[in-house]
Design an enzyme around this catalytic site. Structure first.
Site, mmCIF file in Angstrom:
data_model
loop_
_atom_site.group_PDB
_atom_site.id
_atom_site.type_symbol
_atom_site.label_atom_id
_atom_site.label_comp_id
_atom_site.label_asym_id
_atom_site.label_seq_id
_atom_site.Cartn_x
_atom_site.Cartn_y
_atom_site.Cartn_z
ATOM 1 N N HIS A 195 0.840 -1.202 0.000
ATOM 2 C CA HIS A 195 0.000 0.000 0.000
ATOM 3 C C HIS A 195 0.878 1.255 0.000
ATOM 4 C CE1 HIS A 195 -4.026 -1.765 1.638
ATOM 5 N NE2 HIS A 195 -3.501 -2.510 0.692
ATOM 6 N N TYR A 231 -8.495 5.369 8.446
ATOM 7 C CA TYR A 231 -8.503 5.718 9.871
ATOM 8 C C TYR A 231 -9.549 6.813 10.048
ATOM 9 C CZ TYR A 231 -3.987 3.321 10.656
ATOM 10 O OH TYR A 231 -2.982 2.388 10.772
ATOM 11 N N PRO A 262 -2.187 0.550 19.392
ATOM 12 C CA PRO A 262 -2.037 0.046 18.026
ATOM 13 C C PRO A 262 -2.251 1.062 16.901
ATOM 14 C CG PRO A 262 -4.103 -0.702 18.978
ATOM 15 C CD PRO A 262 -3.351 -0.028 20.077
ATOM 16 N N LYS A 307 2.710 0.056 15.066
ATOM 17 C CA LYS A 307 4.156 -0.022 15.327
ATOM 18 C C LYS A 307 4.601 -1.226 16.160
ATOM 19 C CE LYS A 307 5.597 3.339 13.007
ATOM 20 N NZ LYS A 307 5.641 2.703 11.720
ATOM 21 N N TYR A 309 4.987 6.513 9.692
ATOM 22 C CA TYR A 309 4.132 5.352 9.422
ATOM 23 C C TYR A 309 4.876 4.288 8.624
ATOM 24 C CZ TYR A 309 -0.286 2.888 8.667
ATOM 25 O OH TYR A 309 -1.287 1.947 8.665
HETATM 26 P P1 FAD Z 1 4.317 -11.651 21.434
HETATM 27 O O1 FAD Z 1 3.757 -11.692 20.071
HETATM 28 O O2 FAD Z 1 3.449 -11.314 22.575
HETATM 29 O O3 FAD Z 1 5.079 -13.004 21.681
HETATM 30 C C1 FAD Z 1 5.500 -13.421 22.964
HETATM 31 C C2 FAD Z 1 5.480 -14.928 23.009
HETATM 32 O O4 FAD Z 1 5.969 -15.358 24.270
HETATM 33 C C3 FAD Z 1 4.071 -15.485 22.881
HETATM 34 O O5 FAD Z 1 4.054 -16.496 21.902
HETATM 35 C C4 FAD Z 1 3.756 -16.008 24.272
HETATM 36 O O6 FAD Z 1 2.864 -17.101 24.231
HETATM 37 C C5 FAD Z 1 5.132 -16.379 24.759
HETATM 38 N N1 FAD Z 1 5.270 -16.402 26.218
HETATM 39 C C6 FAD Z 1 4.691 -15.585 27.128
HETATM 40 N N2 FAD Z 1 5.057 -15.930 28.371
HETATM 41 C C7 FAD Z 1 5.878 -16.999 28.239
HETATM 42 C C8 FAD Z 1 6.566 -17.809 29.177
HETATM 43 N N3 FAD Z 1 6.473 -17.587 30.476
HETATM 44 N N4 FAD Z 1 7.327 -18.804 28.706
HETATM 45 C C9 FAD Z 1 7.439 -19.045 27.374
HETATM 46 N N5 FAD Z 1 6.802 -18.308 26.457
HETATM 47 C C10 FAD Z 1 6.034 -17.297 26.883
HETATM 48 N N6 FAD Z 1 0.266 -4.329 16.882
HETATM 49 C C11 FAD Z 1 0.015 -3.679 15.773
HETATM 50 O O7 FAD Z 1 0.938 -3.085 15.204
HETATM 51 N N7 FAD Z 1 -1.274 -3.673 15.268
HETATM 52 C C12 FAD Z 1 -2.315 -4.346 15.867
HETATM 53 O O8 FAD Z 1 -3.432 -4.363 15.388
HETATM 54 C C13 FAD Z 1 -2.068 -5.051 17.043
HETATM 55 N N8 FAD Z 1 -3.045 -5.736 17.673
HETATM 56 C C14 FAD Z 1 -2.747 -6.414 18.835
HETATM 57 C C15 FAD Z 1 -3.739 -7.124 19.517
HETATM 58 C C16 FAD Z 1 -3.455 -7.793 20.725
HETATM 59 C C17 FAD Z 1 -4.552 -8.566 21.446
HETATM 60 C C18 FAD Z 1 -2.147 -7.722 21.248
HETATM 61 C C19 FAD Z 1 -1.811 -8.404 22.569
HETATM 62 C C20 FAD Z 1 -1.162 -7.037 20.552
HETATM 63 C C21 FAD Z 1 -1.449 -6.373 19.356
HETATM 64 N N9 FAD Z 1 -0.455 -5.672 18.635
HETATM 65 C C22 FAD Z 1 -0.736 -5.004 17.518
HETATM 66 C C23 FAD Z 1 0.903 -5.664 19.052
HETATM 67 C C24 FAD Z 1 1.734 -6.712 18.305
HETATM 68 O O9 FAD Z 1 0.945 -7.818 18.019
HETATM 69 C C25 FAD Z 1 2.900 -7.014 19.210
HETATM 70 O O10 FAD Z 1 3.667 -5.826 19.316
HETATM 71 C C26 FAD Z 1 3.774 -8.176 18.734
HETATM 72 O O11 FAD Z 1 3.073 -9.389 18.859
HETATM 73 C C27 FAD Z 1 5.061 -8.227 19.543
HETATM 74 O O12 FAD Z 1 5.747 -9.407 19.289
HETATM 75 P P2 FAD Z 1 6.589 -10.114 20.425
HETATM 76 O O13 FAD Z 1 7.213 -11.283 19.774
HETATM 77 O O14 FAD Z 1 7.432 -9.106 21.114
HETATM 78 O O15 FAD Z 1 5.526 -10.546 21.516
HETATM 79 C C1 DHB Z 2 -4.067 -3.011 11.548
HETATM 80 C C2 DHB Z 2 -3.747 -2.807 12.857
HETATM 81 C C3 DHB Z 2 -3.321 -1.572 13.269
HETATM 82 O O1 DHB Z 2 -2.978 -1.377 14.549
HETATM 83 C C4 DHB Z 2 -3.229 -0.517 12.396
HETATM 84 O O2 DHB Z 2 -2.843 0.701 12.850
HETATM 85 C C5 DHB Z 2 -3.556 -0.728 11.076
HETATM 86 C C6 DHB Z 2 -3.980 -1.972 10.664
HETATM 87 C C7 DHB Z 2 -4.522 -4.347 11.128
HETATM 88 O O3 DHB Z 2 -4.670 -5.219 11.976
HETATM 89 O O4 DHB Z 2 -4.753 -4.552 9.931
#
Ligand code: FAD
Ligand code: DHB
Length: 390
Positions: free
Chosen positions: A72, A201, A292, A296, A384
């Site tokens: 996009h 948005y 969110p 980022k 962005y």
């Molecule tokens: P995570 O993806 O949280 O991975 C951490 C991993 O560690 C998980 O698999 C978990 O199961 C594991 N874990 C936890 N505790 C333990 C333990 N004690 N022992 C072993 N393993 C463990 N970001 C966006 O940019 N846009 C969005 O729309 C968006 N929506 C989101 C919706 C939700 C519900 C959440 C929670 C987050 C969202 N985010 C979004 C943020 C984005 O998904 C996260 O920033 C991203 O997942 C970060 O990746 P990570 O690997 O750091 O953490």
């Molecule tokens: C999506 C999530 C976001 O947080 C955002 O700013 C834009 C798109 C998505 O899940 O597609």
């Protein structure tokens, strides 16, 4: 058991780190407390910055993303009953974002990991990181009913916001910064072709709404709600009704479809400093959370582990601690830029608590400025798509 780097968490951060280390010939063991099915089905983010797309491609996990990801060049901001396009490519010298779900990123990374033959253990319990301040740290855990000790050189805490790594750091050495927002996002995945080619948005008096997508057949949509809202109060019909009102424009309708998944995400800003204690390095959501709105969270997690992989490569290769020592400071520069951008997008677009009329006028003014001044639009666009340097 012994390895070079123990990685706790198989989210985007842990899996990407493992792949980058593998490419440098560095061994790791990944410990994940959930099942593979659960991790692969967890619907979250969808927007990848150009730099993250490039990193996945260089790391050999970009093949399906190149085929199925949707590039996009712009996004739309909607307010006062009109849409305004932010032409990100024109404002940033040709940069774009790629829409490719976090579920797909995680599936690709797990497949790549399994192909290396290196260990990735799911459904581990009682994970504990110990001896962080010594040269022989270790991780204790149970797996399939047996207790294990994993000796290692370094521990990567990639276990997300609710993980166990951050709390093992003594409170006296950590500083945390946080802000809770008085709203959440109710997100749905729906089996219907996206009603718009680009993300929308929307600022609306009833609250924020976002139109996004996952594929030509699947839409992803969000509405602002209360953070403590009970999802049972949101039957599908009410969600669509609210989306129609907030995203609706004369002559344009939002196509509705079967709701495949729905959930509520509270919104918070959170940063831990430093991101390292002894031989434990935090990365991704374990160290910081953004609301969110700026898309980022996932991108920041990948930037952290890119720096961590470089630092570990230099340490194993040249014996130098230089990059390990600067890891936290180097990450936090980008983290704070993303914290500011995410806070700014959030406060500009969400219905404020109590409908404070002063704040609403400021939002409208800022939205008009961002959509009419090239300088202001560039500020949004370059953040962005992701800044090269911060
Ligand atoms: P995570 O993806 O949280 O991975 C951490 C991993 O560690 C998980 O698999 C978990 O199961 C594991 N874990 C936890 N505790 C333990 C333990 N004690 N022992 C072993 N393993 C463990 N970001 C966006 O940019 N846009 C969005 O729309 C968006 N929506 C989101 C919706 C939700 C519900 C959440 C929670 C987050 C969202 N985010 C979004 C943020 C984005 O998904 C996260 O920033 C991203 O997942 C970060 O990746 P990570 O690997 O750091 O953490
Ligand atoms: C999506 C999530 C976001 O947080 C955002 O700013 C834009 C798109 C998505 O899940 O597609």
């Amino acid at each position: 058991m012994r390895t070079q780097v123990a990685i706790i968490g198989a989210g985007p951060a842990g899996l990407t780190l493992a792949q980058l280390l593998h490419l440098e010939g560095i061994e790791s063991v990944i410990l994940e407390n959930r099942s593979r099915e659960y991790v692969e089905a967890r619907v979250r983010a969808g927007v990848l910055e150009q730099g993250v797309v490039d990193l996945f491609t260089e790391a050999g996990v970009g093949e399906r993303m190149a085929r199925e990801g949707l590039v996009h060049d712009g996004i739309e901001l909607q307010f006062a009953g009109e849409r305004h396009r932010i032409d990100m490519a024109a404002l940033t010298g040709g940069k774009a974002i790629t829409v490719y779900g976090q579920t797909e990123v995680v599936k690709d990374l797990i497949e790549a990991r399994l192909a290396t033959g290196r260990p990735l253990l799911f459904e581990v319990d009682d994970v504990r990181a110990e001896e962080l301040e010594s040269e022989r740290p270790r991780v204790l855990f149970t797996h399939e009913g047996a207790q294990h000790v994993l000796d290692c050189d370094m521990i990567a805490g990639c276990d997300g916001f609710h993980g166990v790594c951050r709390p093992t750091i003594p409170a006296s050495v950590l500083r945390t910064f946080s802000r809770e927002y008085p709203f959440g996002w109710l997100g749905i995945l729906a089996a219907v072709a996206p009603s718009n080619d680009e993300l929308v948005y929307a600022h609306h008096e009833r609250g924020f709404a976002l139109l996004s997508l996952r594929s030509p057949e699947i839409s992803r949509l969000y509405v602002q709600c209360r953070p403590d809202e009970d999802i049972a109060e949101w039957p599908d019909a009410r969600i669509w009704e609210e989306l129609q009102i907030r995203l609706g424009l004369p002559g344009w309708t939002l196509a509705e479809g079967h709701v495949l998944e729905k959930g509520i995400t509270p919104m918070r800003s959170f940063v831990t400093e430093p991101m390292r204690h002894g031989r434990l390095f935090l990365a991704g959501d374990a160290a910081h959370i953004v609301p969110p709105t700026g898309a980022k969270g996932l991108n920041l997690a990948i930037h952290d582990v890119r720096l961590l992989a470089e630092a570990l490569t230099e340490w194993y290769g040249a014996g130098s601690e230089r990059l390990l020592d600067s890891y936290s400071t180097d990450c936090l520069r980008r983290v704070w830029r993303a914290e500011h951008f995410s806070w700014w997008m959030t406060t500009m677009l969400h219905r404020p608590e109590g409908d404070d009329p002063f704040e609403v006028r400021l939002q409208e003014s800022q939205l008009r400025y961002v959509t009419s001044s090239r300088a202001a639009a560039t500020t949004l666009a370059e953040n962005y798509v992701g800044l090269d340097t911060v």
